[in-house]
Design a protein around this motif. Structure first.
Motif, mmCIF file in Angstrom:
data_model
loop_
_atom_site.group_PDB
_atom_site.id
_atom_site.type_symbol
_atom_site.label_atom_id
_atom_site.label_comp_id
_atom_site.label_asym_id
_atom_site.label_seq_id
_atom_site.Cartn_x
_atom_site.Cartn_y
_atom_site.Cartn_z
ATOM 1 N N LEU A 114 18.592 41.597 -4.608
ATOM 2 C CA LEU A 114 17.950 42.838 -4.208
ATOM 3 C C LEU A 114 17.280 42.678 -2.843
ATOM 4 N N SER A 115 17.038 43.806 -2.183
ATOM 5 C CA SER A 115 16.268 43.790 -0.935
ATOM 6 C C SER A 115 14.779 43.751 -1.278
ATOM 7 N N ASP A 162 17.006 40.713 2.826
ATOM 8 C CA ASP A 162 18.105 41.250 2.034
ATOM 9 C C ASP A 162 18.692 40.139 1.160
ATOM 10 N N GLU A 163 19.342 40.520 0.086
ATOM 11 C CA GLU A 163 19.972 39.563 -0.812
ATOM 12 C C GLU A 163 18.982 38.484 -1.291
ATOM 13 N N MET A 189 16.317 38.620 -9.294
ATOM 14 C CA MET A 189 17.132 39.014 -10.432
ATOM 15 C C MET A 189 17.946 37.811 -10.899
ATOM 16 N N ARG A 236 22.211 46.612 -7.825
ATOM 17 C CA ARG A 236 21.822 46.806 -6.430
ATOM 18 C C ARG A 236 20.520 47.599 -6.376
ATOM 19 N N GLY A 237 19.731 47.370 -5.314
ATOM 20 C CA GLY A 237 18.497 48.119 -5.155
ATOM 21 C C GLY A 237 17.493 47.368 -4.306
ATOM 22 N N LEU A 238 16.255 47.803 -4.389
ATOM 23 C CA LEU A 238 15.196 47.168 -3.609
ATOM 24 C C LEU A 238 13.920 47.084 -4.427
#
Length: 357
Positions: free
Chosen positions: A18-19, A29-30, A35, A43-45
Motif C-alpha cells: 500500500l501507499s 509507495d509499495e 499488509m 490496493r490502496g493507501l
C-alpha cells in the motif's frame, strides 16, 4: 480489490504493498510492511496522523505503529471476506476463484489468524459441483467423525475420478478436493480445521469401519470379517511375489480397503512425500527426498482374481511380471500421474494385446 488476479500475482517481482501517507504527506509507495504477503493483491493507501513525517524505510520496517496498522488491516480485510462469503455468496465465489490460492498462503505465513482465515475458505468437494464453505462441510459431517478427508490432485476432473475415493463415495463420506499447488502447504501448516484433523485419502491406512453415518454400530456378526481375513491370507503369496517384481517401483503391495470398483491404486506411506510435493520441489529446483509408494489391490476385482489364479497355477509364469508392471502404470494414470517410461508401457500393452488376439 481488483476484479481479476494480475498475471504476476505469484511472481516475486510483482508490484505489491500500500501507499503510505503521514498527515496527508506522501511518504512512500509499495510499502509492503502494511499488509501481509498473502493479501498482496489489495490496493490502496494508508494515511496515519501518528507517524513522524521524517519516517524512513528503515523506521517503517521496525516501527510499532506500522505493526499495529498491519494487524488492524489484516483483521479488517479477513473479516470483510468472511462477511461477503455469508452475505454475497455469488460475488465471493468469483473473488475466491481469482484470489483464493493467495489467501490460503496465510495458513503458512500467518498462523495467528488461522481462525479468521478458516472463515474465508471455500472448497470443491465430492458433494456436488459447486463451492462448499467450511461451515457447510462441517455441518454435514456424520456424528463422531473426527477427520476431514481430502484428496490432492492436479485437476478437479482427475480428482473426482480418483480410485482412492471409491470407498468414501460408497459410504457417502464427503471429501475435499484440493487442486491448488498451495494446498499441500495449507494442509502441512494447518494440520486441522476447526479441530477436525485433515487426513488424506491417499496416505496411510484408512479404518473403513469408522466411515459414514452409523459407522460405530455393531451388528454382532463377525463372519464377514473372518472371511475377509482368511481371503487376505490366501492372497498374501501373490502380494509378496508382486512386491518382489516391483521392488524398484513400489515399497510394498497390499490389499486395499479403499477400492470397490477399480483393480488397483497407489498410496503414499504415512510419512512419505506426496507426488504433489515432489512436483513442488522440482518446480523450485530442489531435489525431492527419495520415496516409493504402496500399490493396493482390490482382491474382489476380476483382474486380481485371475492374476491370483495364474500365480497359483504357475508362480514363475513370466506374464505375472508384465501384469504387475501394468497394474502400477494404470494406477498411476488413473490418478493423473505421468509415466516415467511411456515406451515401456506401450510395449507391455502391445504384448498383452498381441497375446489376447
Amino acid at each position: 480489490v481488483p476484479e481479476r488476479a494480475p498475471m504476476d500475482l505469484y511472481s516475486r517481482e510483482t508490484k505489491r504493498g500500500l501507499s503510505l501517507f503521514v498527515k496527508n504527506v506522501f511518504i512512500g509507495d509499495e510499502v509492503r510492511e502494511l499488509m501481509p504477503e498473502y493479501l498482496r493483491f489489495i490496493r490502496g493507501l494508508v494515511d496515519s496522523p501518528d507517524l513522524p513525517l521524517n519516517v524512513s524505510r528503515e523506521m517503517v520496517q521496525q516501527h510499532r505503529l506500522i505493526t499495529a496498522i498491519r494487524k488492524h488491516l489484516t483483521k479488517k480485510w479477513l473479516g470483510r471476506f468472511a462477511e461477503q462469503l455469508q452475505n454475497k455468496r455469488e460475488d465471493y465465489e468469483t473473488f475466491w476463484a481469482e484470489f483464493g490460492a493467495a489467501i490460503k498462503e496465510g495458513f503458512h505465513y500467518d498462523i495467528d489468524n488461522k481462525d479468521r482465515l478458516e472463515k474465508t475458505l471455500l472448497f470443491r468437494t465430492t458433494k456436488g459441483e459447486g463451492w462448499r464453505s467450511l461451515d457447510e462441510v462441517l455441518a454435514d459431517l456424520p456424528e463422531g467423525q473426527e477427520d476431514l478427508f481430502y484428496l490432492s490432485g492436479d485437476s478437479l476432473e482427475t480428482a473426482r475420478n480418483a480410485p482412492q475415493l471409491e470407498i468414501f463415495r460408497s459410504k457417502d463420506v464427503e471429501v475435499l478436493l484440493l487442486t491448488d499447488p498451495i494446498d499441500e502447504i495449507l494442509v502441512g501448516s494447518a494440520m486441522a480445521l476447526r479441530e477436525k484433523t485433515l487426513k488424506s485419502v491417499t496416505r496411510g491406512d484408512i479404518d473403513v469401519s469408522k466411515l459414514g453415518a452409523g459407522a460405530d454400530a455393531q451388528d454382532g456378526d463377525d463372519s464377514d470379517d473372518s472371511d475377509a481375513a482368511s481371503d487376505d491370507e490366501g492372497i498374501k503369496p501373490l502380494l509378496d511375489k508382486l512386491g518382489a517384481v516391483l521392488e524398484a517401483r513400489v515399497e510394498k503391495v497390499q490389499v486395499s480397503t479403499r477400492l470397490t470398483d477399480s483393480a488397483a491404486c497407489l498410496i503414499t506411506p504415512e510419512n512419505g512425500i506426496t507426488p504433489q510435493m515432489e512436483r513442488m520441489f522440482k518446480a523450485m529446483g530442489q531435489e525431492a527426498p527419495p520415496s516409493k509408494r504402496l500399490l493396493e489391490l482390490n482382491p474382489g476385482h476380476d483382474l486380481v482374481k485371475k492374476l491370483r489364479a495364474l500365480y497359483e497355477a504357475d508362480a514363475d509364469d513370466a506374464r505375472i511380471g508384465t501384469y504387475a508392471e501394468l497394474l502400477v502404470d494404470q494406477a498411476l494414470l488413473s490418478e493423473g500421474g505421468q509415466l516415467e517410461d511411456p515406451h515401456a508401457f506401450a510395449r507391455r500393452v502391445t504384448e498383452v494385446m498381441a497375446a489376447a488376439l
